[in-house]
Design a protein around this motif. Structure first.
Motif, PDB file in Angstrom:
ATOM      1  N   VAL A  31       0.837  -1.209   0.000  1.00  0.00           N
ATOM      2  CA  VAL A  31       0.000   0.000   0.000  1.00  0.00           C
ATOM      3  C   VAL A  31       0.869   1.256   0.000  1.00  0.00           C
ATOM      4  O   VAL A  31       0.655   2.177  -0.794  1.00  0.00           O
ATOM      5  CB  VAL A  31      -0.969  -0.013   1.205  1.00  0.00           C
ATOM      6  CG1 VAL A  31      -1.635   1.345   1.390  1.00  0.00           C
ATOM      7  CG2 VAL A  31      -2.007  -1.116   1.039  1.00  0.00           C
ATOM      8  N   HIS A  32       1.865   1.320   0.881  1.00  0.00           N
ATOM      9  CA  HIS A  32       2.687   2.526   0.995  1.00  0.00           C
ATOM     10  C   HIS A  32       3.637   2.707  -0.183  1.00  0.00           C
ATOM     11  O   HIS A  32       4.026   3.833  -0.497  1.00  0.00           O
ATOM     12  CB  HIS A  32       3.428   2.543   2.332  1.00  0.00           C
ATOM     13  CG  HIS A  32       2.536   2.927   3.463  1.00  0.00           C
ATOM     14  ND1 HIS A  32       2.459   4.208   3.940  1.00  0.00           N
ATOM     15  CD2 HIS A  32       1.633   2.204   4.169  1.00  0.00           C
ATOM     16  CE1 HIS A  32       1.562   4.262   4.909  1.00  0.00           C
ATOM     17  NE2 HIS A  32       1.042   3.057   5.063  1.00  0.00           N
ATOM     18  N   GLY A  33       3.994   1.616  -0.846  1.00  0.00           N
ATOM     19  CA  GLY A  33       4.820   1.730  -2.047  1.00  0.00           C
ATOM     20  C   GLY A  33       4.015   2.032  -3.290  1.00  0.00           C
ATOM     21  O   GLY A  33       4.575   2.374  -4.331  1.00  0.00           O
ATOM     22  N   GLY A  34       2.689   1.862  -3.193  1.00  0.00           N
ATOM     23  CA  GLY A  34       1.848   2.041  -4.364  1.00  0.00           C
ATOM     24  C   GLY A  34       2.001   0.898  -5.353  1.00  0.00           C
ATOM     25  O   GLY A  34       1.769   1.070  -6.553  1.00  0.00           O
ATOM     26  N   PHE A  35       2.375  -0.273  -4.847  1.00  0.00           N
ATOM     27  CA  PHE A  35       2.611  -1.436  -5.699  1.00  0.00           C
ATOM     28  C   PHE A  35       1.382  -2.334  -5.729  1.00  0.00           C
ATOM     29  O   PHE A  35       0.680  -2.470  -4.722  1.00  0.00           O
ATOM     30  CB  PHE A  35       3.789  -2.268  -5.178  1.00  0.00           C
ATOM     31  CG  PHE A  35       5.046  -1.487  -4.943  1.00  0.00           C
ATOM     32  CD1 PHE A  35       5.597  -0.709  -5.955  1.00  0.00           C
ATOM     33  CD2 PHE A  35       5.684  -1.528  -3.717  1.00  0.00           C
ATOM     34  CE1 PHE A  35       6.758   0.017  -5.744  1.00  0.00           C
ATOM     35  CE2 PHE A  35       6.847  -0.809  -3.489  1.00  0.00           C
ATOM     36  CZ  PHE A  35       7.385  -0.030  -4.502  1.00  0.00           C
ATOM     37  N   GLY A  36       1.149  -2.990  -6.860  1.00  0.00           N
ATOM     38  CA  GLY A  36       0.234  -4.115  -6.892  1.00  0.00           C
ATOM     39  C   GLY A  36       1.003  -5.309  -6.354  1.00  0.00           C
ATOM     40  O   GLY A  36       2.118  -5.587  -6.811  1.00  0.00           O
ATOM     41  N   LEU A  37       0.450  -5.993  -5.372  1.00  0.00           N
ATOM     42  CA  LEU A  37       1.200  -7.067  -4.727  1.00  0.00           C
ATOM     43  C   LEU A  37       0.263  -8.190  -4.316  1.00  0.00           C
ATOM     44  O   LEU A  37      -0.692  -7.971  -3.573  1.00  0.00           O
ATOM     45  CB  LEU A  37       1.928  -6.509  -3.487  1.00  0.00           C
ATOM     46  CG  LEU A  37       2.857  -7.448  -2.730  1.00  0.00           C
ATOM     47  CD1 LEU A  37       4.001  -7.931  -3.625  1.00  0.00           C
ATOM     48  CD2 LEU A  37       3.405  -6.761  -1.491  1.00  0.00           C
ATOM     49  N   ASP A  38       0.536  -9.379  -4.826  1.00  0.00           N
ATOM     50  CA  ASP A  38      -0.222 -10.576  -4.469  1.00  0.00           C
ATOM     51  C   ASP A  38       0.789 -11.601  -3.974  1.00  0.00           C
ATOM     52  O   ASP A  38       1.644 -12.052  -4.746  1.00  0.00           O
ATOM     53  CB  ASP A  38      -0.983 -11.093  -5.693  1.00  0.00           C
ATOM     54  CG  ASP A  38      -1.900 -12.266  -5.360  1.00  0.00           C
ATOM     55  OD1 ASP A  38      -1.771 -12.854  -4.267  1.00  0.00           O
ATOM     56  OD2 ASP A  38      -2.741 -12.593  -6.205  1.00  0.00           O
ATOM     57  N   VAL A  39       0.722 -11.918  -2.689  1.00  0.00           N
ATOM     58  CA  VAL A  39       1.682 -12.827  -2.059  1.00  0.00           C
ATOM     59  C   VAL A  39       0.930 -14.010  -1.476  1.00  0.00           C
ATOM     60  O   VAL A  39       0.050 -13.843  -0.634  1.00  0.00           O
ATOM     61  CB  VAL A  39       2.461 -12.110  -0.925  1.00  0.00           C
ATOM     62  CG1 VAL A  39       3.435 -13.059  -0.244  1.00  0.00           C
ATOM     63  CG2 VAL A  39       3.181 -10.882  -1.456  1.00  0.00           C
ATOM     64  N   ASP A  40       1.292 -15.213  -1.939  1.00  0.00           N
ATOM     65  CA  ASP A  40       0.698 -16.444  -1.425  1.00  0.00           C
ATOM     66  C   ASP A  40       1.823 -17.360  -0.969  1.00  0.00           C
ATOM     67  O   ASP A  40       2.667 -17.762  -1.795  1.00  0.00           O
ATOM     68  CB  ASP A  40      -0.144 -17.123  -2.501  1.00  0.00           C
ATOM     69  CG  ASP A  40      -0.858 -18.353  -1.967  1.00  0.00           C
ATOM     70  OD1 ASP A  40      -1.354 -18.310  -0.829  1.00  0.00           O
ATOM     71  OD2 ASP A  40      -0.897 -19.375  -2.689  1.00  0.00           O
ATOM     72  N   VAL A  41       1.861 -17.650   0.328  1.00  0.00           N
ATOM     73  CA  VAL A  41       2.967 -18.423   0.902  1.00  0.00           C
ATOM     74  C   VAL A  41       2.431 -19.549   1.766  1.00  0.00           C
ATOM     75  O   VAL A  41       1.550 -19.331   2.609  1.00  0.00           O
ATOM     76  CB  VAL A  41       3.889 -17.523   1.765  1.00  0.00           C
ATOM     77  CG1 VAL A  41       5.054 -18.324   2.328  1.00  0.00           C
ATOM     78  CG2 VAL A  41       4.385 -16.322   0.980  1.00  0.00           C
ATOM     79  N   LYS A  42       2.977 -20.728   1.565  1.00  0.00           N
ATOM     80  CA  LYS A  42       2.762 -21.866   2.467  1.00  0.00           C
ATOM     81  C   LYS A  42       4.143 -22.236   2.991  1.00  0.00           C
ATOM     82  O   LYS A  42       5.028 -22.599   2.205  1.00  0.00           O
ATOM     83  CB  LYS A  42       2.153 -23.062   1.736  1.00  0.00           C
ATOM     84  CG  LYS A  42       0.868 -22.763   0.982  1.00  0.00           C
ATOM     85  CD  LYS A  42      -0.311 -22.597   1.906  1.00  0.00           C
ATOM     86  CE  LYS A  42      -1.608 -22.393   1.162  1.00  0.00           C
ATOM     87  NZ  LYS A  42      -1.847 -21.039   0.672  1.00  0.00           N
ATOM     88  N   GLY A  43       4.315 -22.140   4.303  1.00  0.00           N
ATOM     89  CA  GLY A  43       5.627 -22.414   4.872  1.00  0.00           C
ATOM     90  C   GLY A  43       5.550 -23.278   6.110  1.00  0.00           C
ATOM     91  O   GLY A  43       4.464 -23.554   6.626  1.00  0.00           O
ATOM     92  N   ASP A  44       6.709 -23.699   6.570  1.00  0.00           N
ATOM     93  CA  ASP A  44       6.798 -24.575   7.752  1.00  0.00           C
ATOM     94  C   ASP A  44       6.747 -23.749   9.036  1.00  0.00           C
ATOM     95  O   ASP A  44       7.654 -23.795   9.864  1.00  0.00           O
ATOM     96  CB  ASP A  44       8.057 -25.448   7.683  1.00  0.00           C
ATOM     97  CG  ASP A  44       9.347 -24.643   7.605  1.00  0.00           C
ATOM     98  OD1 ASP A  44       9.285 -23.396   7.489  1.00  0.00           O
ATOM     99  OD2 ASP A  44      10.427 -25.260   7.678  1.00  0.00           O
TER     100      ASP A  44
END
Length: 192
Positions: free
Chosen positions: A44-57
């Motif tokens: 939001v603060h960078g004005g970026f489009g960002l989609d992050v999907d993470v599955k981790g341990d």
């Protein structure tokens, strides 16, 4: 469109990141509530489009998930920037958050380096281990090819310090990736 999609799969994490430097929706799911909050603020603060999907341990701890997300996000920035021509290249920004202040100064230089001057009084923010903040930004800077200096000169609340860092880096990046208008690489060498 300055955009990229990165997928990184290991035995510890499965990550997909979509990044658009010129804006878009922000959607984050890492399984770590505080980290989701930080990456959402970053987008939001960078004005970026960002989609992050993470599955981790995350049953082990948050280290692998956070560091590997930094690797993937750094690669996404590097890919979206292409040959790094036509950008302002440098950015700096300071963000106050209540009693805390964070500063980020960076150079999209193709010479990765991190200087991280911040200490956290609390060990956790929710399930997020505060010590992994430095690991995230080291992985990000290394894989993006960015020289990144982060400093938190004062503050007492780790949540405020870390959130101010993510926001400061986002604003500094937004300045640095802004189009320069001439389409050239900002370097006396002609390349980065």
């Amino acid at each position: 469109m300055r955009a990229s999609e990165i997928t990184r799969n290991t035995k510890e994490t499965q990550i997909t990141i979509r990044l658009a430097l010129d804006g878009g929706e922000v959607k984050v799911d890492t399984g770590i509530g505080f980290f989701d909050h930080m990456l959402t603020a970053f987008g939001v603060h960078g004005g970026f489009g960002l989609d992050v999907d993470v599955k981790g341990d995350i049953d082990v701890d948050t280290h692998h998930t956070v560091e590997d997300t930094g690797i993937a996000l750094g690669k996404a920035f590097r890919e979206a920037l292409g040959d790094m021509s036509g950008i302002k290249r440098y950015g700096s920004f300071a963000v106050p958050m209540d009693e805390s202040l964070a500063k980020a100064i960076l150079d999209i230089s193709n010479r990765p380096f991190l200087v991280f001057n911040a200490e956290f009084e609390q060990e956790f923010c929710g399930d997020y281990e505060t010590c992994v903040t430095e690991e995230f930004f080291r992985a990000f800077a290394t894989n993006a090819g960015i020289t990144l200096h982060i400093e938190v000169p004062y503050g007492t609340n780790s949540h405020h310090k870390i959130e101010a860092i993510f926001k400061a880096v986002a604003h500094a990046l937004a300045i640095a990736v802004a189009p320069s208008g001439d389409g050239e690489v900002l370097s006396t060498k002609g390349v980065l």
